[in-house]
Write a protein that holds these residues in place. Structure first.
Motif, short mmCIF file in Angstrom:
data_model
loop_
_atom_site.label_atom_id
_atom_site.label_comp_id
_atom_site.label_asym_id
_atom_site.label_seq_id
_atom_site.Cartn_x
_atom_site.Cartn_y
_atom_site.Cartn_z
N THR A 98 -23.04 -22.75 4.79
CA THR A 98 -22.57 -21.50 4.20
C THR A 98 -21.91 -21.77 2.86
O THR A 98 -21.06 -22.66 2.76
CB THR A 98 -21.56 -20.81 5.15
N SER A 99 -22.30 -21.03 1.85
CA SER A 99 -21.69 -21.12 0.53
C SER A 99 -21.03 -19.80 0.20
O SER A 99 -21.57 -18.73 0.47
CB SER A 99 -22.74 -21.43 -0.55
N VAL A 100 -19.85 -19.87 -0.38
CA VAL A 100 -19.13 -18.71 -0.89
C VAL A 100 -19.03 -18.90 -2.40
O VAL A 100 -18.71 -19.99 -2.87
CB VAL A 100 -17.72 -18.60 -0.26
N SER A 108 -30.97 -6.61 -18.97
CA SER A 108 -30.04 -7.41 -19.77
C SER A 108 -30.22 -8.89 -19.47
O SER A 108 -30.56 -9.27 -18.35
CB SER A 108 -28.60 -6.96 -19.53
N LEU A 109 -30.00 -9.72 -20.49
CA LEU A 109 -30.19 -11.16 -20.39
C LEU A 109 -28.91 -11.87 -20.82
O LEU A 109 -28.26 -11.46 -21.77
CB LEU A 109 -31.33 -11.62 -21.30
N GLY A 110 -28.59 -12.95 -20.13
CA GLY A 110 -27.41 -13.73 -20.47
C GLY A 110 -27.23 -14.89 -19.52
O GLY A 110 -28.20 -15.57 -19.16
N ALA A 111 -25.99 -15.10 -19.09
CA ALA A 111 -25.67 -16.23 -18.22
C ALA A 111 -24.55 -15.85 -17.26
O ALA A 111 -23.84 -14.87 -17.48
CB ALA A 111 -25.24 -17.43 -19.05
N ALA A 112 -24.43 -16.64 -16.20
CA ALA A 112 -23.35 -16.47 -15.23
C ALA A 112 -22.76 -17.83 -14.92
O ALA A 112 -23.48 -18.84 -14.92
CB ALA A 112 -23.86 -15.81 -13.95
N ALA A 113 -21.46 -17.88 -14.67
CA ALA A 113 -20.79 -19.13 -14.33
C ALA A 113 -19.63 -18.83 -13.40
O ALA A 113 -19.07 -17.74 -13.42
CB ALA A 113 -20.29 -19.83 -15.59
N GLY A 114 -19.31 -19.81 -12.59
CA GLY A 114 -18.19 -19.64 -11.66
C GLY A 114 -18.07 -20.84 -10.75
O GLY A 114 -18.39 -21.97 -11.13
N LEU A 115 -17.63 -20.58 -9.52
CA LEU A 115 -17.42 -21.63 -8.53
C LEU A 115 -18.16 -21.29 -7.25
O LEU A 115 -18.33 -20.12 -6.90
CB LEU A 115 -15.92 -21.76 -8.23
N VAL A 116 -18.58 -22.34 -6.53
CA VAL A 116 -19.29 -22.15 -5.26
C VAL A 116 -18.85 -23.25 -4.28
O VAL A 116 -18.57 -24.38 -4.69
CB VAL A 116 -20.83 -22.17 -5.48
N SER A 117 -18.79 -22.90 -3.01
CA SER A 117 -18.45 -23.87 -1.97
C SER A 117 -19.72 -24.19 -1.17
O SER A 117 -20.77 -23.59 -1.39
CB SER A 117 -17.38 -23.29 -1.04
N GLY A 118 -19.60 -25.11 -0.23
CA GLY A 118 -20.69 -25.36 0.70
C GLY A 118 -21.64 -26.48 0.34
O GLY A 118 -22.66 -26.65 0.99
N TYR A 119 -21.30 -27.27 -0.65
CA TYR A 119 -22.19 -28.38 -1.04
C TYR A 119 -21.51 -29.72 -0.81
O TYR A 119 -21.66 -30.65 -1.57
CB TYR A 119 -22.64 -28.21 -2.50
N TYR A 167 -17.30 -32.82 -3.16
CA TYR A 167 -16.26 -31.86 -3.53
C TYR A 167 -16.44 -30.57 -2.75
O TYR A 167 -17.54 -30.08 -2.59
CB TYR A 167 -16.31 -31.55 -5.03
N PRO A 168 -15.33 -29.96 -2.26
CA PRO A 168 -15.46 -28.73 -1.47
C PRO A 168 -15.86 -27.51 -2.31
O PRO A 168 -16.50 -26.60 -1.81
CB PRO A 168 -14.07 -28.54 -0.86
N ILE A 169 -15.48 -27.49 -3.57
CA ILE A 169 -15.84 -26.39 -4.48
C ILE A 169 -16.36 -27.01 -5.77
O ILE A 169 -15.73 -27.92 -6.32
CB ILE A 169 -14.63 -25.48 -4.77
N VAL A 170 -17.50 -26.51 -6.24
CA VAL A 170 -18.11 -27.07 -7.45
C VAL A 170 -18.43 -25.95 -8.44
O VAL A 170 -18.59 -24.80 -8.05
CB VAL A 170 -19.40 -27.86 -7.12
N PRO A 171 -18.52 -26.30 -9.73
CA PRO A 171 -18.93 -25.29 -10.71
C PRO A 171 -20.38 -24.89 -10.49
O PRO A 171 -21.19 -25.69 -10.02
CB PRO A 171 -18.78 -26.00 -12.06
N ALA A 172 -20.69 -23.64 -10.81
CA ALA A 172 -22.06 -23.15 -10.67
C ALA A 172 -22.36 -22.26 -11.88
O ALA A 172 -21.48 -21.58 -12.39
CB ALA A 172 -22.21 -22.35 -9.39
N GLY A 173 -23.59 -22.30 -12.32
CA GLY A 173 -23.96 -21.45 -13.44
C GLY A 173 -25.44 -21.50 -13.72
O GLY A 173 -26.17 -22.33 -13.17
N GLY A 174 -25.88 -20.59 -14.55
CA GLY A 174 -27.28 -20.54 -14.92
C GLY A 174 -27.55 -19.30 -15.75
O GLY A 174 -26.64 -18.56 -16.12
N PHE A 175 -28.80 -19.09 -16.02
CA PHE A 175 -29.23 -17.92 -16.79
C PHE A 175 -29.30 -16.71 -15.85
O PHE A 175 -29.67 -16.84 -14.68
CB PHE A 175 -30.58 -18.17 -17.44
#
Length: 190
Positions: A105-107, A127-138, A145-153
């Motif tokens: 499970t990832s949050v 609309s086009l751009g990017a998203a970034a934040g944090l995700v758990s479950g990896y 690491y319990p929480i890692v950075p996440a991002g992409g287009f």
């Protein structure tokens, strides 16, 4: 047994967060503010001429670019989940949970920014751009690491028919063990 209890607790916690977000969004009277009357002054720059909408988000498709990695690493491409998005077409606050490629499970909590806008009809925009934040479950990764950075287009289609679509494109980054993928989410506004 311990793992099942932990996953159940995570699911209940995520469900509580989602229900709270839904109730909060329903009470919010100011549609041109990201969080209604509760919007802090430092977020006022995100407001524009389009009203903010609350969307229920459901992942419907995931495909990794490296097909051999899917086989070798036994990656899961069936990633059910649920999320809430608050968007005005340019800014996207996103919170949700899903079953990830490692079958855990990832949050996630992300902020999307889509400055490239195309209004192709009176009732729909892309609309086009990017998203970034944090995700758990990896935690099964080498570093653990319990929480890692996440991002992409991010590509976002929003309509006045209470229906939309998000498309995430995450590139492969071998240095941090990220297998690139494309994922689609259907979103319903309320």
């Amino acid at each position: 047994m311990k793992s099942t209890i932990k996953k159940t607790f995570k699911a209940i916690l995520c469900g509580s967060i989602f229900l709270s977000a839904c109730a909060y969004a329903e009470e919010s009277p100011a549609s041109n503010q990201s969080f209604g009357d509760y919007t802090p002054s430092w977020l006022q720059g995100m407001n524009g001429d389009k009203e903010w909408k609350t969307w229920a988000v459901i992942p419907v498709y995931t495909r990794h670019f490296d097909r051999q990695a899917v086989i070798d690493d036994n990656l899961n491409e069936n990633n059910p989940g649920f999320g809430i998005e608050r968007s005005n077409g340019r800014w996207h606050w996103m919170l949700g949970a899903y079953r990830n490629s490692l079958r855990d499970t990832s949050v996630y909590a992300q902020l999307g920014w889509t400055p490239l806008q195309w209004q192709f009809s009176e009732k729909a925009s892309l609309s086009l751009g990017a998203a970034a934040g944090l995700v758990s479950g990896y935690q099964n990764t080498d570093k653990g690491y319990p929480i890692v950075p996440a991002g992409g287009f991010l590509v976002s289609l929003e309509t006045d028919y209470h229906l939309g679509l998000n498309l995430f494109i995450v590139p492969t980054i071998q240095a941090v063990d990220v297998e690139g993928f494309v994922a689609a989410q259907v979103k319903l506004s309320f």
